[in-house]
Design an enzyme around this catalytic site. Structure first.
Site, PDB file in Angstrom:
ATOM      1  N   ILE A 137       0.864  -1.174   0.000  1.00  0.00           N
ATOM      2  CA  ILE A 137       0.000   0.000   0.000  1.00  0.00           C
ATOM      3  C   ILE A 137       0.900   1.223   0.000  1.00  0.00           C
ATOM      4  CG2 ILE A 137      -1.992  -1.097   1.096  1.00  0.00           C
ATOM      5  CD1 ILE A 137      -1.177  -0.010   3.748  1.00  0.00           C
ATOM      6  N   ASP A 138       0.375   2.333  -0.499  1.00  0.00           N
ATOM      7  CA  ASP A 138       1.178   3.534  -0.672  1.00  0.00           C
ATOM      8  C   ASP A 138       1.680   4.080   0.663  1.00  0.00           C
ATOM      9  OD1 ASP A 138       0.663   3.413  -3.393  1.00  0.00           O
ATOM     10  OD2 ASP A 138      -1.054   4.774  -3.278  1.00  0.00           O
ATOM     11  N   LYS A 139       2.706   4.881   0.594  1.00  0.00           N
ATOM     12  CA  LYS A 139       3.311   5.505   1.778  1.00  0.00           C
ATOM     13  C   LYS A 139       2.266   6.202   2.648  1.00  0.00           C
ATOM     14  CE  LYS A 139       6.478   9.281   2.995  1.00  0.00           C
ATOM     15  NZ  LYS A 139       7.394  10.319   2.467  1.00  0.00           N
TER      16      LYS A 139
END
Length: 303
Positions: A137-139
């Site tokens: 999942i994105d930062k």
């Protein structure tokens, strides 16, 4: 050393050398690439150029990379919210602002660094920089991730991702009032032709399907549940922006002048089978900035 070559097309002309390479090689940081230039490991038509050099169509960029075997990812004692752990896998609730795995030239402060401190072994299937990482999942996205400690768990979890049997549900706060109570966005995703840093809906992209349900409507905003059938990079963010309901805080695909620290997107539910055939399901509520935004909207509603 690994040798790479890129021929500059007319569409790619006038990009900075370091920016161009960081787009072509997203696992490498710009700062790392800039350090290769004085070592004459990056050449343009056989010549050393500055990082700021503007590329021209027809030029050939040549790059030599040290082998990944020279890279050591250092375990770090970082906070981890562990939801579950057994001999094969570990489930964590990732905080906002934490990158999932290191990239070459940027090895510290990631979830992998923290996991390597906590556990003795992670699956080696994804190599040195992404040990145990099955999905990402994105930062700036918060929420649940499962990480493989053994190769058999990695293979088991990857198969569930491939056949879409892994349950993945997200909470997202979007701009505008979503009219339909539920819907499906079925649109292929690939790298944007205009900006290689972005994903976009493209005819030649990979199939991407997002189902959504409205949970709550506010004045100017809607809280939705997004259910992933596929799991492409930035899928929820691009799909929701494509129906004119971008995520709140998404500076890449949404409104550029918002305050905040990135998109309000939370991986809330994750369900899968273990290698032993046991079905597990985890759920976590929204946290931090997302939670505060919902509290403010509830208060405004009561006025």
């Amino acid at each position: 050393m690994e040798d790479l070559q890129f021929l500059i097309t007319p569409e790619e002309e006038n990009q900075r050398l370091d920016v161009y390479l960081s787009q072509k090689l997203p696992d490498l940081s710009r700062s790392y690439l800039q350090k290769l230039i004085p070592q004459e490991l990056i050449l343009v038509d056989g010549k050393v150029r500055k990082a700021s050099y503007r590329l021209k169509a027809g030029e050939m960029v040549m790059l030599e990379l040290p082998p990944l075997t020279e890279i050591e990812v250092i375990p770090q004692d970082l906070p981890l919210d562990i939801l579950y752990e057994d001999e094969d896998l570990i489930v964590v609730n990732k905080a906002k602002g934490m990158v999932v795995h290191p990239a070459q030239g940027n090895y510290h402060g990631t979830l992998v660094n923290a996991l390597l401190y906590h556990v003795k072994d992670l699956s080696g299937i994804n190599g040195v920089l992404r040990p145990g990482i099955v999905h990402r999942i994105d930062k700036d996205t918060t929420g649940i991730l499962v990480v493989a400690k053994s190769d058999r768990a990695h293979a088991c979890l990857s198969a569930q991702l491939k056949d879409h049997s892994m349950k993945r549900e997200y909470y997202a706060l979007v701009h505008g009032r979503v009219k339909s109570d539920q819907g499906t966005i079925d649109a292929p995703l690939g790298r944007s032709k205009k900006d290689r840093l972005k994903m976009a809906i493209t005819e030649d992209g990979k199939r991407a399907v997002t189902h959504y349900e409205v949970l709550k409507r506010y004045e100017g905003y809607t809280l939705i549940k997004a259910i992933l059938e596929t799991g492409r990079t930035h899928q929820i963010r691009v799909h929701l922006a494509s129906i004119h309901h971008p995520l709140v805080g998404d500076f890449v695909y949404g409104l550029k002048k918002e305050n905040g620290d990135g998109q309000l997107l939370h991986a809330a539910t994750l369900g899968f089978e273990t290698p032993q055939g046991k079905r597990l399901e985890f759920h976590t509520p929204v946290q931090g900035q997302f939670r505060q935004a919902l509290i403010r909207l509830h208060r405004m509603e009561r006025k």
